[in-house]
Each structure stands twice: as structure tokens, then as C-alpha cells.
Design a protein around this motif. Structure first.
Motif, PDB file in Angstrom:
ATOM      1  N   VAL A 149       0.725  -1.217  -0.100  1.00 21.49           N
ATOM      2  CA  VAL A 149      -0.057   0.191  -0.145  1.00 21.49           C
ATOM      3  C   VAL A 149       0.960   1.194   0.002  1.00 21.49           C
ATOM      4  CG1 VAL A 149      -1.647   1.417   1.304  1.00 21.49           C
ATOM      5  CG2 VAL A 149      -1.897  -1.037   0.924  1.00 21.49           C
ATOM      6  N   SER A 150       1.953   1.224   0.748  1.00 20.09           N
ATOM      7  CA  SER A 150       2.671   2.496   0.949  1.00 20.09           C
ATOM      8  C   SER A 150       3.293   2.743  -0.356  1.00 20.09           C
ATOM      9  CB  SER A 150       3.880   2.264   2.109  1.00 20.09           C
ATOM     10  OG  SER A 150       4.907   1.272   1.398  1.00 20.09           O
ATOM     11  N   LEU A 151       3.706   1.654  -1.340  1.00 21.16           N
ATOM     12  CA  LEU A 151       4.341   1.736  -2.676  1.00 21.16           C
ATOM     13  C   LEU A 151       3.178   2.456  -3.460  1.00 21.16           C
ATOM     14  CD1 LEU A 151       6.575  -1.401  -2.751  1.00 21.16           C
ATOM     15  CD2 LEU A 151       7.307   1.241  -2.542  1.00 21.16           C
ATOM     16  N   LEU A 152       1.839   1.852  -3.438  1.00 19.71           N
ATOM     17  CA  LEU A 152       0.781   2.299  -4.461  1.00 19.71           C
ATOM     18  C   LEU A 152       0.442   3.601  -4.164  1.00 19.71           C
ATOM     19  CD1 LEU A 152      -0.829  -1.250  -4.849  1.00 19.71           C
ATOM     20  CD2 LEU A 152       0.539   0.070  -6.343  1.00 19.71           C
ATOM     21  N   LEU A 153       0.380   3.992  -2.834  1.00 17.89           N
ATOM     22  CA  LEU A 153      -0.512   5.472  -2.535  1.00 17.89           C
ATOM     23  C   LEU A 153       0.411   6.468  -3.404  1.00 17.89           C
ATOM     24  CD1 LEU A 153      -1.262   5.239   1.298  1.00 17.89           C
ATOM     25  CD2 LEU A 153      -2.954   5.543  -0.508  1.00 17.89           C
ATOM     26  N   PRO A 154       1.574   6.499  -3.516  1.00 23.03           N
ATOM     27  CA  PRO A 154       1.967   7.653  -4.296  1.00 23.03           C
ATOM     28  C   PRO A 154       1.410   7.892  -5.486  1.00 23.03           C
ATOM     29  CG  PRO A 154       3.652   6.892  -2.830  1.00 23.03           C
ATOM     30  CD  PRO A 154       2.489   5.988  -2.849  1.00 23.03           C
ATOM     31  N   ALA A 155       1.658   6.604  -6.270  1.00 27.46           N
ATOM     32  CA  ALA A 155       0.956   6.595  -7.362  1.00 27.46           C
ATOM     33  C   ALA A 155      -0.154   6.823  -7.596  1.00 27.46           C
ATOM     34  CB  ALA A 155       1.489   5.357  -8.011  1.00 27.46           C
ATOM     35  N   ILE A 156      -1.209   6.734  -6.691  1.00 27.55           N
ATOM     36  CA  ILE A 156      -2.485   6.797  -6.640  1.00 27.55           C
ATOM     37  C   ILE A 156      -2.849   8.358  -6.402  1.00 27.55           C
ATOM     38  CG2 ILE A 156      -4.960   6.258  -5.310  1.00 27.55           C
ATOM     39  CD1 ILE A 156      -3.824   3.732  -5.020  1.00 27.55           C
ATOM     40  N   ALA A 157      -1.883   9.051  -5.556  1.00 27.00           N
ATOM     41  CA  ALA A 157      -2.231  10.243  -5.067  1.00 27.00           C
ATOM     42  C   ALA A 157      -1.845  11.342  -6.134  1.00 27.00           C
ATOM     43  CB  ALA A 157      -1.587  10.535  -3.721  1.00 27.00           C
ATOM     44  N   VAL A 158      -0.640  10.977  -7.000  1.00 34.75           N
ATOM     45  CA  VAL A 158      -0.228  12.095  -7.645  1.00 34.75           C
ATOM     46  C   VAL A 158      -0.580  11.725  -9.015  1.00 34.75           C
ATOM     47  CG1 VAL A 158       1.906  12.980  -8.619  1.00 34.75           C
ATOM     48  CG2 VAL A 158       1.888  12.224  -6.022  1.00 34.75           C
ATOM     49  N   ALA A 159      -1.458  12.770  -9.609  1.00 38.31           N
ATOM     50  CA  ALA A 159      -1.709  12.440 -11.038  1.00 38.31           C
ATOM     51  C   ALA A 159      -0.610  13.495 -11.816  1.00 38.31           C
ATOM     52  CB  ALA A 159      -3.123  13.160 -11.243  1.00 38.31           C
ATOM     53  N   GLN A 160      -0.072  12.726 -12.627  1.00 40.44           N
ATOM     54  CA  GLN A 160       0.959  13.542 -13.235  1.00 40.44           C
ATOM     55  C   GLN A 160       0.290  14.432 -14.446  1.00 40.44           C
ATOM     56  OE1 GLN A 160       4.008  10.646 -14.583  1.00 40.44           O
ATOM     57  NE2 GLN A 160       5.061  11.124 -12.916  1.00 40.44           N
ATOM     58  N   THR A 161       0.770  15.382 -14.569  1.00 34.95           N
ATOM     59  CA  THR A 161       0.528  16.280 -15.921  1.00 34.95           C
ATOM     60  C   THR A 161       1.380  15.811 -16.989  1.00 34.95           C
ATOM     61  OG1 THR A 161       0.103  18.022 -14.219  1.00 34.95           O
ATOM     62  CG2 THR A 161       0.560  18.782 -16.671  1.00 34.95           C
ATOM     63  N   PRO A 162       0.722  15.628 -18.233  1.00 33.94           N
ATOM     64  CA  PRO A 162       1.479  15.012 -19.377  1.00 33.94           C
ATOM     65  C   PRO A 162       2.466  16.332 -19.940  1.00 33.94           C
ATOM     66  CG  PRO A 162      -0.716  15.575 -19.810  1.00 33.94           C
ATOM     67  CD  PRO A 162      -0.558  15.539 -18.443  1.00 33.94           C
ATOM     68  N   TYR A 163       3.394  16.031 -20.627  1.00 32.81           N
ATOM     69  CA  TYR A 163       4.197  16.949 -21.099  1.00 32.81           C
ATOM     70  C   TYR A 163       3.560  17.531 -22.293  1.00 32.81           C
ATOM     71  CZ  TYR A 163       7.795  19.507 -23.809  1.00 32.81           C
ATOM     72  OH  TYR A 163       8.603  20.489 -24.428  1.00 32.81           O
ATOM     73  N   ALA A 164       3.780  18.987 -22.206  1.00 28.94           N
ATOM     74  CA  ALA A 164       3.370  19.718 -23.650  1.00 28.94           C
ATOM     75  C   ALA A 164       3.957  21.016 -23.484  1.00 28.94           C
ATOM     76  CB  ALA A 164       1.820  19.939 -23.577  1.00 28.94           C
ATOM     77  N   VAL A 165       4.612  21.773 -24.338  1.00 32.77           N
ATOM     78  CA  VAL A 165       5.082  22.975 -24.442  1.00 32.77           C
ATOM     79  C   VAL A 165       4.110  23.939 -23.941  1.00 32.77           C
ATOM     80  CG1 VAL A 165       5.861  25.016 -25.971  1.00 32.77           C
ATOM     81  CG2 VAL A 165       6.451  22.546 -26.475  1.00 32.77           C
TER      82      VAL A 165
END
Length: 622
Positions: free
Chosen positions: A9-25
């Protein structure tokens, strides 16, 4: 079981909590023709042309990024955690190309993963190279701190071998601290500021030059120093990681050929010399370069050099700058190296070279790289094209902020990095230590000691100790700054420049600076910058008026060359930058202001006037 689930769970939580903004100029305040052609594989060229190994892997591309709160963030690195944003590396975080385009980005995390190619020999070291990170970088590999570097303009290498997991993905995490001019920080920053205003610009934070890995023997070349002069004498020092005596073999090839002229042997970590007969000399008119191969123990690399000698001498009673024993009138632009989409980082090599080709096409034989350091491919391009360089040391902050003893020592250390990392580029002919007194202590005249230091490290070049103000007699140049009219080697001057010193080279370190406003689609569309346009030294309302003034000022410089002791000059400037509209090119590089024929003729007239002063000459060297 509970413990294992908790770990999962400790490993998965950061991935769930952080929604990455995709790259764009992020749309910058002004684009160039290259802004949207950069893609996600930026700067694919081999980054280090003067020490080129056959195997390497770029780490440029899309990394992840998130801001941090303070320096204590390094005590709890986000190992194995996704960071909030996608970011382009290399780039400046404050630029549109980065995909971030933020401000006050003083503390930052960068993360990527890489795998070492299986084709690389497991018996070799793996070197991790950073070409430049502004300002301090703390590097972690697979959860362990692997290195630290301070200085925003200089490359550094980490032997990553012991930190890597063979055949697996490796996590690379970099913490960047870039204070710029915040608080009481006094560090080399050039024109960067957290509060942009007219001649001071948006800063560059983060990994702004290439990152890459390469294999090399355990004992490998760390730096290759090469100096080749007009007489064919070559001086080589191959520095190694082991700092021990290892056999060195250098082979030099005919220009543009794979035909070897000869091979010479020496020992690593000490200088050795040899000579070739009647080399073709390097000059702006004939930028001949010779390819080299270097073998040091089990390490092999390609390099190149040009044969040329920079010196000063007295011709008909006037102290002159000499290239290959002849007076050369150096005329170029103040080249700031800023881009509206990338700030410190050009969009790509094509864009970077476009500026240089524009200058060469107008007839300039030199440019002054103004309180910034570029990537190695820039210097290679100048070597190849025949553009002499006056290379500034990036300045400390301006006004009354002077360094304390520790800050002065750090400035000196980074000045040494500048010299050591760039002294083998043929095109660099002059080092500049201080610009207009920025960060220059007065008590004790430290420029004298720094001039001696630079001369001891590199006796093959000229030194402009103080370009502009606070000239107390150090260095090879008597350098005047005056806008818009020149005062080059003349019997008149204006404060804060000093009277011409006939024992040194009379030089116009800055002049011109005439501006011509343009429509909003070619301006840096930031209102605070637009509000400062009228601070430009002079505004000419039409291009015809701007070209008339250019002709007038260049004619004045020609007359000073003919009548007095002028040996060269620097026109302000290559491009507009933010609130400055006095470039030959607009900031977006879409408008070229000069009447090309007129400017070519006027620049050639400068060279002709200088040549006439050197004819039937009597000469002595100093």
C-alpha cells in the motif's frame, strides 16, 4: 502478511495520489520558428565534441519534476515515487519549452529511469555526465547519494558504476537548488534575476544542458587539453581518473581527411609537446581544423584542434591584438544567448547556429559571449565557422552588492572552471573577468590577481580584466563602454570608462545599442517588459532611421580606427531580449533589421581602415 500488505500500500499510494501532468510546451510570451519542432528527444547530438567516445546514451527527454520546499528536502528524497509533472530535459524550468514555465523555482526534484545498454562491457566504468545544472545539483542513483556539484555553467561527471543495477532499470533523482539573486546570495548569475526588468531577464533553473551516460575504462581520460600554435607546436595534456602515468598516443589527420600526418607519444597527466611542419592556420577567413585521435591506456577518443596564435604587439607605435602574428580588427556583437521559448537553452542546434550564421553573413568576425557560457556544440560551431570569441565570466549581482571573502573565493573557483573546461576551443581568443564592475571588489584591485591566475592557467590567450568600468590597469585591454557613440582608443572618454591607456589594446567593449520597436507579434509579450522598452539607449522610429544610425556609428568607429588607436569593437547586440529592442534580430529571430549590403560594406570598411594602419608596419611583440 499484514506487513507485506502495508508495504504494498505504501508503494501504491504515491502513484494513486499523484496525478502526473503530461508534457506539453507551455505557450511562451513569444515563440520562434523552432518552438514546436523540439519534440521529446531534444539535443540528440553528441554533447562533447572535443572528447568523443564511440559509445554513449542520451538521457535527454521527458523526466518528471516537482518543486521542493527547502534545502532540507535532501534529507527525505522521494525515492521510488512519481513526481507531479512531466518536464523536458534539458530546459529551463521558467521556459515554455520545459512544460513548466514557473517562477521562483528555487528548490526542485527531477527524476528519470535508465538502463545501461547490454552491449557495453561489464568491465568498464559507466560515467554519468551533466553538461550544466543551475545552480547546485545533488545526485542520487538507486537511493544513494552519488555526487554534488555547484556552479550553473559547468559540466560535471559522476562515476555511476558502483550505484547501478546491472541489466535493470536505474532510478536517477536530482535535487536542484537555484537561489539566483534571492536574499543575500551573491553567485555567478550573469543577466538572470528573479525580478526581471529591462536589461535583466527571466532566470534559468534546473537541468538546462544535456545529460548522458557512456562507458569508459576504469582509468580513463577526464579532460583533454590541447593548444596548437601558428608555428605547428602542439601542447597536450591528457588528464586521467587515476592521475597516474599511462602511455598516451596522439594522431593528427590532414584537414577533412582520414590521412594521418603522424602520431606522437607521451605520458598522461603531464604536458608533452610535438610539432607538425607548415600547418594550415585557423582564422575567421580560413577556419581550418585538424581531427585528432587520442589513446590513453585502454581509453580511446576523437578530438580536434586548430593552429593559431593570439597575442598582442606594437605596430607603428600602437598596441594591437594579433592573430597569427598579424593585427586583426575584431568586430562582433554582444551575444547574450537568450531565447524566448527556451531562455538559456536554445530550441535545438539549428536554431543556435542560425544566430551564428546570421552574424557571419553580415561580415562579423567575432562575438562577445556576454556573461553566459554555452554548451560545447556552440563553441565547436564557432571553431568550424571561423568566429573569434571573447568569452565573459558570468558576473555576480550588480549595484552595491559585493562578495564577501567566501563568495569571492567561489567566484574564483568557478572562473577556474570556465578556463579549464573551455581553453582548448580554438575560437576563444580572449577571456573577460569582470563586466562593468558587477560584483567587482575595489579594495585591493582583485582583478590583478585574477588576471595573473588566468594567465598562469592559459598563457595562449588575451585577457580583458575589466570590460567597461573600474579599470585600474590590469589585463591586455583598455576597454571603453559608451552608448550610442564609440570612444575607441580615442583622446576623449566618458565616465565610468577610463582614459585610453596606450600600453594596452584600445577596444570598444560595447557601443551602438540603437533600438527599433516592433509590433506585438515580435515582442516578448510581458507587460512589465514592454513598459521598459523606452529605457533602450535610443529608439529609432523606422528601419530606415535605424540603418542610417547604424551607418553613422560604424562610420564613426571607422574614423577612430583610421585616426586614433582603435583595435576592435562590440556592437550591442545580436538579438532583442525581453524588454530590449536593440538587436540585429528580433527576439523571435523572424525580423533581421540590418540592410545587409549596407552593413557588409560598413563592416568591411572597418577592416580596410585597420589594414591600412598596419601596412608598412614596424612591429614588436609583448
Amino acid at each position: 502478511m499484514y506487513f507485506l500488505l502495508a508495504q504494498l500500500v505504501s508503494l501504491l499510494l504515491p502513484a494513486i495520489a499523484v496525478a502526473q501532468t503530461p508534457y506539453a510546451v507551455k505557450t511562451p510570451p513569444l515563440t520562434t520558428n523552432w518552438t514546436y519542432t523540439v519534440g521529446t528527444n531534444p539535443w540528440p547530438e553528441y554533447p562533447r565534441p572535443r572528447l568523443q567516445r564511440s559509445q554513449w546514451q542520451s538521457l535527454n527527454g521527458i523526466w518528471t519534476y516537482q518543486s521542493a520546499s527547502n534545502l532540507n528536502a535532501t534529507a527525505n528524497p522521494p525515492f521510488g515515487q512519481p513526481l507531479q509533472n512531466k518536464v523536458l530535459v534539458p530546459s529551463c524550468l521558467e521556459s515554455g519549452l520545459s512544460g513548466i514555465q514557473g517562477s521562483y523555482l528555487i528548490y526542485s526534484w527531477f527524476r528519470t529511469n535508465f538502463t545501461v545498454p547490454s552491449s557495453w562491457s561489464s568491465s568498464q566504468a559507466v560515467l554519468l555526465n551533466f553538461e550544466a545544472v543551475d545552480y547546485e545539483a545533488t545526485v542520487f542513483i538507486n537511493g544513494k547519494q552519488a555526487g554534488f556539484h555547484r556552479g550553473g555553467y559547468f559540466h560535471f561527471t559522476i562515476d555511476a558504476t558502483s550505484y547501478l543495477n546491472a541489466g535493470e532499470s536505474n532510478e536517477l533523482l536530482v535535487f536542484v537548488h537555484d537561489p539566483t539573486d534571492s536574499g543575500d546570495n551573491i553567485i555567478p548569475i550573469g543577466k538572470q534575476t528573479l525580478n526581471p526588468s529591462h536589461i535583466f531577464y527571466r532566470p534559468c533553473s534546473g537541468i538546462w544542458q544535456s545529460v548522458w551516460i557512456e562507458p569508459a575504462p576504469t582509468t580513463h581520460i577526464t579532460q583533454l587539453d590541447v593548444a596548437a600554435d601558428m608555428h605547428g607546436q602542439v601542447n597536450v595534456t591528457a588528464h586521467t581518473s587515476g592521475n597516474s602515468s599511462v602511455p598516451v598516443q596522439v594522431t593528427i589527420y590532414e584537414p577533412g581527411s582520414e590521412t594521418a600526418i603522424g602520431s606522437w607519444n607521451g605520458t598522461s597527466d603531464v604536458a608533452f609537446q610535438f610539432a607538425i611542419s607548415s600547418p594550415k592556420l585557423w582564422s575567421p577567413d580560413s577556419p581550418t581544423l585538424y581531427n585528432m585521435s587520442v589513446v590513453v591506456g585502454g581509453d580511446q577518443a576523437k578530438s580536434y584542434t586548430g593552429f593559431r596564435t593570439m597575442s598582442k604587439g606594437t605596430i607603428n607605435g600602437v598596441t594591437r591584438s594579433l592573430l597569427n602574428g598579424k593585427f586583426i580588427f575584431q568586430f562582433g556583437t554582444l551575444d547574450q544567448g537568450f531565447w524566448p521559448d527556451g531562455l538559456y537553452t536554445p530550441p535545438n542546434r539549428e536554431a543556435m547556429v542560425y544566430d551564428l550564421q546570421t552574424l557571419k553573413n553580415l561580415g562579423f568576425n567575432m562575438l562577445r559571449k556576454h556573461i553566459k557560457v554555452e554548451n560545447d556544440l556552440f563553441y565547436q560551431a564557432c571553431d568550424q565557422m571561423g568566429l573569434l570569441l571573447i568569452q565573459d565570466m558570468p558576473s555576480l549581482r550588480t549595484n552595491t552588492d559585493l562578495p564577501n571573502d567566501a563568495q569571492q573565493a567561489e567566484f574564483t573557483r568557478q572562473l577556474q572552471l570556465l578556463i579549464n573546461q573551455h581553453k582548448s576551443f580554438t575560437s576563444i581568443g580572449t577571456w573577460v573577468i569582470y563586466n562593468e564592475g558587477w560584483g567587482q571588489r575595489i579594495q585591493g584591485y582583485p582583478e590583478y590577481g585574477l588576471t595573473d591566475l588566468v594567465r598562469s592557467m592559459d598563457p595562449t590567450r588575451l585577457i580583458d580584466a575589466t570590460t567597461g568600468w573600474h579599470d585600474h590597469g590590469a589585463g591586455d585591454f583598455s576597454d571603453n563602454h559608451h552608448y550610442a557613440n564609440p570612444q575607441c582608443g580615442t583622446p576623449f572618454y566618458s565616465i565610468s570608462s577610463s582614459p585610453y591607456d596606450p600600453n594596452r589594446i584600445g577596444f570598444q567593449g560595447e557601443f551602438g545599442g540603437t533600438g527599433n520597436n516592433v509590433s506585438i507579434e515580435h515582442l516578448w509579450n510581458v507587460q512589465e517588459a514592454i513598459n521598459t522598452i523606452n529605457q533602450t539607449y535610443e529608439i529609432d522610429e523606422t528601419l530606415d532611421a535605424w540603418n542610417y544610425r547604424g551607418h553613422f556609428l560604424l562610420e564613426e568607429l571607422r574614423q577612430q580606427t583610421e585616426m586614433f588607436s582603435c583595435s576592435g569593437g562590440v556592437w550591442t547586440q545580436t538579438t532583442d531580449v525581453e524588454g530590449e529592442v536593440n538587436g540585429l534580430l528580433t527576439y523571435d529571430r523572424r525580423i533581421l533589421r540590418p540592410n545587409v549590403t549596407q552593413w557588409r560594406n560598413d563592416i568591411q570598411a572597418l577592416y580596410d581602415a585597420a589594414a591600412a594602419r598596419g601596412r608598412n608596419s614596424t612591429m614588436s611583440y609583448s
